[in-house]
Design a protein around this motif. Structure first.
Motif, mmCIF file in Angstrom:
data_model
loop_
_atom_site.group_PDB
_atom_site.id
_atom_site.type_symbol
_atom_site.label_atom_id
_atom_site.label_comp_id
_atom_site.label_asym_id
_atom_site.label_seq_id
_atom_site.Cartn_x
_atom_site.Cartn_y
_atom_site.Cartn_z
ATOM 1 N N HIS A 78 0.861 -1.177 0.000
ATOM 2 C CA HIS A 78 0.000 0.000 0.000
ATOM 3 C C HIS A 78 0.903 1.234 0.000
ATOM 4 O O HIS A 78 1.702 1.422 0.914
ATOM 5 C CB HIS A 78 -0.912 -0.006 1.238
ATOM 6 C CG HIS A 78 -1.879 -1.144 1.234
ATOM 7 N ND1 HIS A 78 -3.178 -1.029 0.774
ATOM 8 C CD2 HIS A 78 -1.737 -2.448 1.612
ATOM 9 C CE1 HIS A 78 -3.790 -2.189 0.881
ATOM 10 N NE2 HIS A 78 -2.942 -3.079 1.388
ATOM 11 N N ALA A 100 -2.574 3.930 -2.645
ATOM 12 C CA ALA A 100 -3.609 3.979 -1.606
ATOM 13 C C ALA A 100 -4.006 5.398 -1.233
ATOM 14 O O ALA A 100 -5.054 5.617 -0.629
ATOM 15 C CB ALA A 100 -3.121 3.240 -0.362
ATOM 16 N N GLU A 121 -7.969 0.005 7.301
ATOM 17 C CA GLU A 121 -9.229 -0.701 7.046
ATOM 18 C C GLU A 121 -9.091 -1.645 5.847
ATOM 19 O O GLU A 121 -9.595 -2.771 5.862
ATOM 20 C CB GLU A 121 -10.350 0.304 6.799
ATOM 21 C CG GLU A 121 -10.772 1.064 8.054
ATOM 22 C CD GLU A 121 -11.746 2.186 7.754
ATOM 23 O OE1 GLU A 121 -12.183 2.288 6.574
ATOM 24 O OE2 GLU A 121 -12.061 2.969 8.675
ATOM 25 N N GLN A 122 -8.397 -1.169 4.803
ATOM 26 C CA GLN A 122 -8.210 -1.990 3.616
ATOM 27 C C GLN A 122 -7.367 -3.219 3.931
ATOM 28 O O GLN A 122 -7.673 -4.337 3.500
ATOM 29 C CB GLN A 122 -7.540 -1.156 2.512
ATOM 30 C CG GLN A 122 -7.338 -1.885 1.190
ATOM 31 C CD GLN A 122 -8.647 -2.323 0.548
ATOM 32 O OE1 GLN A 122 -9.662 -1.646 0.680
ATOM 33 N NE2 GLN A 122 -8.621 -3.471 -0.121
ATOM 34 N N LYS A 125 -9.465 -5.707 5.857
ATOM 35 C CA LYS A 125 -10.387 -6.424 4.978
ATOM 36 C C LYS A 125 -9.659 -7.517 4.199
ATOM 37 O O LYS A 125 -10.168 -8.628 4.038
ATOM 38 C CB LYS A 125 -11.037 -5.442 3.999
ATOM 39 C CG LYS A 125 -12.108 -4.561 4.617
ATOM 40 C CD LYS A 125 -12.676 -3.619 3.563
ATOM 41 C CE LYS A 125 -13.703 -2.669 4.179
ATOM 42 N NZ LYS A 125 -14.227 -1.717 3.159
ATOM 43 N N GLU A 126 -8.479 -7.179 3.707
ATOM 44 C CA GLU A 126 -7.695 -8.157 2.942
ATOM 45 C C GLU A 126 -7.326 -9.342 3.812
ATOM 46 O O GLU A 126 -7.347 -10.497 3.362
ATOM 47 C CB GLU A 126 -6.432 -7.489 2.391
ATOM 48 C CG GLU A 126 -6.705 -6.493 1.277
ATOM 49 C CD GLU A 126 -5.446 -5.722 0.887
ATOM 50 O OE1 GLU A 126 -4.378 -5.988 1.486
ATOM 51 O OE2 GLU A 126 -5.536 -4.860 -0.003
#
Length: 516
Positions: A78, A100, A121-122, A125-126
């Motif tokens: 990211h 990102a 947050e990303q 989730k991943e």
């Protein structure tokens, strides 16, 4: 904590970001900083961060080039871009790579914090997606790293098998190959990425396995054993084609049938590649293959290191003086065998040969065999000792260089060889000459050479040597030198012994000869 690397050529900005952003509160930790993209590549390969914050404008390698390198190598980090107002058009190119976040300088703390929250947050989730997915979702690169690098605790076999299946690594066979580019530390990260990208296009495209990087190696995990010389040679040729002019060493750790033994294959491959200097050239190295064969060593009392070195210097120098280039080669091989017997590694062997060569060169210079104009050539040769990738090449280079200073040696029958021997005695009469030593230089047995010498000269070796020494003594006495000084100059360590020899051959004492 999520690991972050900050990349910017302004030290104040790097320091400011580290101190002003509440990293811990946001769930992040800054593990390193870098001043340009090239430095960042090395840090990223070593530290494996999840987030990179990079300026778009930097010397050496800018932010856009850094992102291109990372994406080409399959590094899906990211990235948050920093840029000035004037760089917006340039920065839009980086956005195409799926960065990102994009922030303008000077950095606003609240904007940076907001971007980091979105990135966190990303990542979360991943992570959840990977845990719940049963196939392509597992990051194979990260999982492979966990298999190769020691873990704090042994994982449950059932869980290990499940993860292996998720990562699509449930194979019938595994074989690790490591590739070590012989480049400077400054260029290593860039070279690792270049090699890994090239190999991915071949290895992964043909479904032969996967390619990853754990500095300082590019690592191949193959899904079929490299059985047979042809398959190993083909793989080595493919690596060499991609490497181009880059020098490298490559080794396999052998095939294993269970994923829990992948690390064992990796360790063996590492050990083999570290021995590349002592192994075969231009081939994929294998574990447990012995070093190059070496000759047996002549025995010295207790194999004393200093005595052995002095003996090698002595014999190499006199072989050069006698023009016996073949024996020079044999002695260099003997030196290599001795250094290996001492357990020396590549660096130590090179240091030992540097010392040995330098000592011989000083002896040659002392008798004017090397002129001042050749000093630069000598310096280049000595420094070049450390540049060789293989012991055999090093030995050939040393032999070639030293042989240039050997006396011409073209045997034309026994008479020519005895003439060479007489010339040798006349040059070295003042030293501790022995028939056995000269026999070794000329590749004869001592009894045979002694008989040959007597047949050709009418004298025993020791008698002829005495005659030469006494003749030289007469010249020195005629110049007014003291008797004990003359004795030492012509090779007699005992003045009384010299006195008896002189009287035997001249019929009078040295002092009588000096004062008629």
């Amino acid at each position: 904590m999520i690991k972050v690397v900050i990349v910017d050529d302004e030290p104040k900005l790097r320091q400011g970001l580290q101190t002003l952003i509440p990293w811990g509160d946001l769930g992040f930790t800054v593990i390193a900083t870098a001043g340009n993209g090239k430095e960042a590549l090395k840090v990223i390969m070593d530290k494996t961060p999840q987030v990179v914050i990079a300026d778009i404008r930097m010397p050496v390698m800018d932010g856009l080039q850094l992102i291109q390198q990372l994406r080409s190598a399959g590094q899906h980090l990211h990235v948050i871009i920093l840029s000035g107002y004037a760089d917006f058009e340039y920065a839009k190119q980086a956005i195409k790579y799926g960065v990102a976040g994009y922030l303008l300088k000077p950095v606003n703390i609240s904007e940076m914090s907001a971007s980091l929250k979105l990135v966190r947050e990303q990542i979360e989730k991943e992570s959840l997606s990977k845990e719940g997915h049963q196939g392509e979702g597992m990051n194979r690169d990260l999982y492979l790293h966990s298999l190769l690098v020691p873990q704090e605790k042994t994982e449950d076999p059932a869980k290990l098998s499940s993860k292996t299946k998720q990562a699509d690594l449930l194979w019938g066979s595994y074989e690790v190959v490591v590739i070590y580019p012989r480049v400077s530390d400054a260029d290593r990260s860039e070279e690792l990425i270049r090699l890994s990208v090239g190999l991915k296009q071949g290895i992964e495209a043909r479904s032969m396995g996967i390619v990853t990087v754990i500095s300082p190696y590019v690592i191949l995990l193959l899904n079929a054993p490299l059985r047979g010389r042809q398959r190993r040679d083909n793989l080595y040729g493919e690596i060499r084609s991609i490497a181009g002019d880059t020098r490298f060493a490559a080794a396999t750790g052998g095939a294993v049938t269970e994923q829990k033994y992948i690390r064992s294959s990796y360790v063996k491959a590492q050990e083999a590649v570290k021995q590349a200097f002592f192994s075969r050239k231009n081939s994929l190295l294998e574990p447990d293959i012995p070093c190059l064969p070496s000759p047996p060593l002549p025995r010295l009392p207790d194999d004393n290191y200093e005595e052995r070195i002095e003996d090698l210097i002595f014999r190499l120098y006199y072989c050069l003086d006698a023009g016996n280039k073949t024996m020079v080669s044999q002695l260099l091989n003997e030196a290599a065998a001795f250094f290996l017997k001492q357990g020396q590694d590549e660096k130590s062997v090179k240091q030992s040969f540097f010392f040995l060569s330098n000592a011989i060169i000083h002896k040659l210079a002392a008798v004017s065999r090397i002129e001042l104009k050749e000093t630069e050539t000598v310096s280049r040769f000595l420094n070049g000792i450390y540049q060789h990738d293989h012991l055999q090449d090093l030995l050939e280079e040393i032999h070639s260089f030293l042989s240039e200073f050997a006396e011409d040696f073209e045997p034309k029958g026994k008479e020519q060889e005895i003439k060479k021997m007489l010339d040798f005695i006349n040059r070295h009469y003042a030293e501790d000459l022995r028939l056995s030593s000269i026999a070794g230089l000329l590749n004869y047995s001592t009894p045979y050479l002694g008989q040959l010498f007597r047949n050709m000269t009418g004298d025993y070796f020791n008698t002829y040597l005495d005659r030469v020494r006494i003749q030289k003594a007469k010249e020195l006495l005629g110049q007014g030198m003291k008797v004990y000084e003359v004795a030492e100059h012509v090779g007699y360590t005992n003045a009384n012994y010299f006195h008896s020899k002189f009287k035997k051959y001249e019929g009078r004492s040295p002092s009588d000869y000096k004062n008629p």
